[in-house]
Scaffold this motif. Structure first.
Motif, PDB file in Angstrom:
ATOM      1  N   ILE A  25       0.849  -1.186   0.000  1.00 48.99           N
ATOM      2  CA  ILE A  25       0.000   0.000   0.000  1.00 48.99           C
ATOM      3  C   ILE A  25       0.886   1.239   0.000  1.00 48.99           C
ATOM      4  N   ILE A  52      -2.239  -1.659  -3.401  1.00 48.29           N
ATOM      5  CA  ILE A  52      -3.196  -0.566  -3.245  1.00 48.29           C
ATOM      6  C   ILE A  52      -2.516   0.779  -3.454  1.00 48.29           C
ATOM      7  N   ASP A  53      -2.936   1.487  -4.489  1.00 48.02           N
ATOM      8  CA  ASP A  53      -2.502   2.881  -4.677  1.00 48.02           C
ATOM      9  C   ASP A  53      -3.446   3.748  -3.846  1.00 48.02           C
ATOM     10  N   THR A  54      -2.939   4.833  -3.323  1.00 50.45           N
ATOM     11  CA  THR A  54      -3.687   5.536  -2.280  1.00 50.45           C
ATOM     12  C   THR A  54      -3.791   7.036  -2.532  1.00 50.45           C
ATOM     13  N   PRO A  55      -4.697   7.673  -1.796  1.00 51.26           N
ATOM     14  CA  PRO A  55      -4.687   9.134  -1.751  1.00 51.26           C
ATOM     15  C   PRO A  55      -3.362   9.650  -1.166  1.00 51.26           C
ATOM     16  N   SER A  57      -1.914  10.765   1.439  1.00 54.89           N
ATOM     17  CA  SER A  57      -2.190  10.844   2.878  1.00 54.89           C
ATOM     18  C   SER A  57      -1.214   9.948   3.631  1.00 54.89           C
ATOM     19  N   VAL A  61      -2.560   6.712   5.668  1.00 52.81           N
ATOM     20  CA  VAL A  61      -2.340   5.425   5.002  1.00 52.81           C
ATOM     21  C   VAL A  61      -1.349   4.568   5.784  1.00 52.81           C
TER      22      VAL A  61
END
Lengths: 326, 363
Positions: A25, A52-55, A57, A61
């Protein structure tokens, strides 16, 4: 031959294939821009639920990964530049590193945090920091830095499979190193520590990750002048077992530490202090030395950058000055 | 509004309150509307709230006498929030707290003995004497940890919900925090991430109007904290946090949504702590606008007295039964205090032995 970057990808592939509790992530995991070939297309092979690519943050995260690690998962959080990871200091330092101790050893956060160092390239003060010494100061947080392609793979696997929080720091300056890799053998990170990469009798050179490579290059140059340097790769900065380093210096009587970070309260100072306090008077024949970054943020201007980063020549000159002080 | 020095007038009311009557302690003081709660439910609520209050009073006494030295943040007056939420939770759910979390732990059924022992730093404590009041842990009832870093456990609860989603099970994660945590950026990060991933997590804000010494009027442009959840398209319920039934109804709706896979919810419970930020006293005049008359007014909105009055009026319990319940609860707590005093401290080797979970020796 496998490159350091490809070896990192092999580790992720191995973990995702063989350990269903592992997931990745972080920012940029669905794009080659951020982590390049070291994670290319993992999302296509293993699905966007586990890669998982994320905002944007870092705190949220990284904190979420810490949370998932409390419930049987072994998340690996990716920070494509360590500088941005500072926004996730609370979940790393206050939370993951402390949950075992402050909750009586009843639970541990088996999360791995991958921080990537980006040296050179005129990237400047906030795109290039090597902050390993900060994190290695924290009890409860294991810190590892691979110097070779094999370690890039095997230490990442060992980090992910460790029940403790681990900060795994890789360095883009190492990505093109290549070697033939044997099949994966899962290691117990608790049993890993400094390792001698090159034997020698005249002086001990100690490095970690990129700076270990500088030591190896310098040792080769010195050998042409008849100086045989022993090179010790720290590999695991916290908890630090300096026995192998002490034994080496006991043999050679001289020590130079090469650190990719800054000087004050840094890794090189810690290594030298740890060796000095364990040697008897007289066992250290020469004044120990260290090579670090100058105590300034990274510059962007080309000529300043050239004097900012130490090279193998810097190491050679330091060794010569220590062994032949006049 | 405050004047230029940040001072509020002595008789200043929350005239611009978005919460309106919920922020007015002269309202909501009558016996509770028990709605259709069963006698068993009501008796459970009452007992749980009395346990929390009397445990915290006992802890307050130990703080005042210096027997308990670790920082203790008491939530006396706020008991209805945790009890109302916990009525929908079970041991498989994943609840996280903050600095003021005795109630969150106890409402799930966390051991009174282990809580008191923890506060005295004993090996029999819920965190084996390594954490104190601010680091509670009782996974056997679903309480997964509390920490005093403001907002620190909010993303961790979101991660617990991410793990639930990966497991494909109908559990929920719960994050308790106060109005002060809404001023930390990570609440925004966590709401955003939870919503975009549709995670089964309930955010519970206990809005008691104070962060440490400072009134929310001086910290935020509105006293309605759940506006942040609105911004992230997370469904919100704002409730009278001193009405255990109202909390239970609202929490139940949000928790059931989350269990069905419909994503996060945000419960804002309006309440008030009778004691100060930390320690045993009432913190009168340590900050701005926390006057004795406010504390007295809020004590008339007592969540326990109003529940007990309604139960007596309905005939679920009588005065003698209520007195007997109080005696029974106090006896449990008295025994817990004595057991904690007699218990051993952690052995010296635990200082280094618990730093790395991988080094733990199986019991």
């Amino acid at each position: 031959m496998t490159s350091y970057a490809a070896a990192i990808r092999e580790a992720f592939f191995y973990l995702l294939k063989n350990h269903k509790e592992c997931f990745c992530i972080g920012q940029g995991l669905w794009s080659p821009w951020y982590v390049g070939s070291s994670m290319q297309d993992l999302d296509k092979e293993f699905g966007k639920e586990r890669v998982i690519d994320t905002p944007v943050s870092e705190w949220g995260v990284t904190g979420a990964a810490v949370g998932a690690s409390l419930f049987g998962y072994r998340p690996i959080v990716i920070h494509p530049r360590m500088d941005f990871m500072l926004l996730a200091t609370d979940p790393i330092v206050n939370q993951a590193a402390k949950w075992s101790h402050m909750l009586g050893g009843r639970v541990g956060a088996g999360v791995t945090i991958r921080g990537i160092v980006n040296r050179h390239g005129e990237q400047g003060a906030q795109h290039s920091q090597a902050l390993h010494a900060w994190y290695a100061h924290i009890p409860g947080l294991r810190v590892v830095m691979p110097a070779t392609a094999r370690d890039a793979r095997d230490l990442l696997i060992a980090s992910a499979l460790c029940d403790d929080p681990v900060l795994y720091i890789d360095d883009r300056d190492c990505y093109d190193l290549t070697e033939d890799l044997p099949p994966v053998v899962e290691m117990d990170l608790r049993r890993e520590g400094p390792r001698i990469l090159r034997e020698g009798r005249d002086i001990t050179l100690v490095g970690a990750s990129y700076s270990t490579q500088l030591c190896l290059q310098a040792a080769q140059c010195l050998s042409q002048d008849g100086i045989e340097a022993e090179v010790v790769d720290v590999r695991v900065l916290n908890p630090l077992d300096n026995s192998a380093i002490v034994a080496s210096v006991r043999k050679t009587g001289a020590l130079v530490c090469v650190d990719g970070g800054w000087r004050n309260c840094g890794l090189a100072g810690e290594i030298i202090a740890g060796v000095c306090e364990r040697l008897a008077p007289g066992e250290m024949k020469r004044t120990p030395g260290r090579i670090t970054l100058p105590d300034a943020p990274a510059p962007t201007s080309k000529p300043l950058e050239q004097i900012y980063y130490p090279t193998a020549e810097t190491v050679v000159a330091k060794v010569q000055s220590i062994l032949s002080p006049n | 509004m405050p004047d230029q020095k940040g001072n509020l007038g002595a008789d200043m009311q929350r005239v611009n309150s978005e919460l309106q009557s919920l922020a007015d302690p002269s309202r909501h003081t009558e016996a509770l509307d028990l709605r259709n709660a069963s006698a068993t439910q009501l008796q459970g609520y009452l007992k749980s709230m009395l346990v929390i209050r009397f445990v915290e009073e006992a802890i307050g006494d130990m703080v005042a006498s210096r027997e308990a030295v670790c920082p203790c943040h008491l939530g006396i007056g706020q008991e209805a929030v945790a009890v109302g939420v916990s009525t929908h939770l079970n041991a498989g759910d994943r609840v996280f707290g903050a600095h003021r979390s005795h109630a969150h732990y106890l409402a799930l059924g966390g051991s009174v003995d282990a809580l008191v022992a923890e506060i005295l730093g004993k090996e029999t404590g819920c965190s084996r004497g390594m954490g104190g009041s601010m680091h509670l842990y009782a996974p056997e009832v679903g309480f997964q940890g509390s920490v005093p870093i403001v907002a620190g456990t909010i993303p961790i609860a979101v991660g617990a919900a991410l793990a639930i989603q990966l497991d494909c099970t109908p559990q929920v994660a719960v994050s308790y925090f106060g109005d002060g945590a809404a001023e930390e950026g990570v609440l925004h990060e966590s709401l955003n991430f939870a919503r975009v991933k549709n995670l089964p997590v309930l955010f519970v804000c206990e809005n008691n109007f104070y962060s440490s010494h400072l009134d929310i009027v001086l910290r935020q442009p509105s006293d309605r904290v759940s506006r942040f959840a609105d911004a992230h398209r997370v469904p919100v319920r704002v409730v009278e946090g001193n009405d255990v039934g109202a909390v239970a109804v609202a929490a139940g709706e949000l928790i059931e949504r989350a269990r069905r896979g419909e994503g996060p919810g945000f419960l804002e419970a309006i309440t008030y702590r009778w004691r100060g930020h930390v320690g045993a006293d009432e913190n009168i005049d340590v900050g701005v606008r926390r006057k004795l008359e406010d504390v007295l007014a809020w004590k008339r909105r007592d969540p326990i007295r109003r529940l007990a009055d309604a139960m007596i009026a309905r005939g679920v319990i009588d005065a003698a039964g209520y007195a007997a319940l109080e005696t029974q609860v106090r006896a449990v707590i008295g025994n817990a205090v004595m057991a904690a005093r007699a218990a051993p401290y952690p052995a010296p080797e635990t200082l280094l032995g618990r730093v790395y979970a991988s080094n733990r020796v199986a019991p």
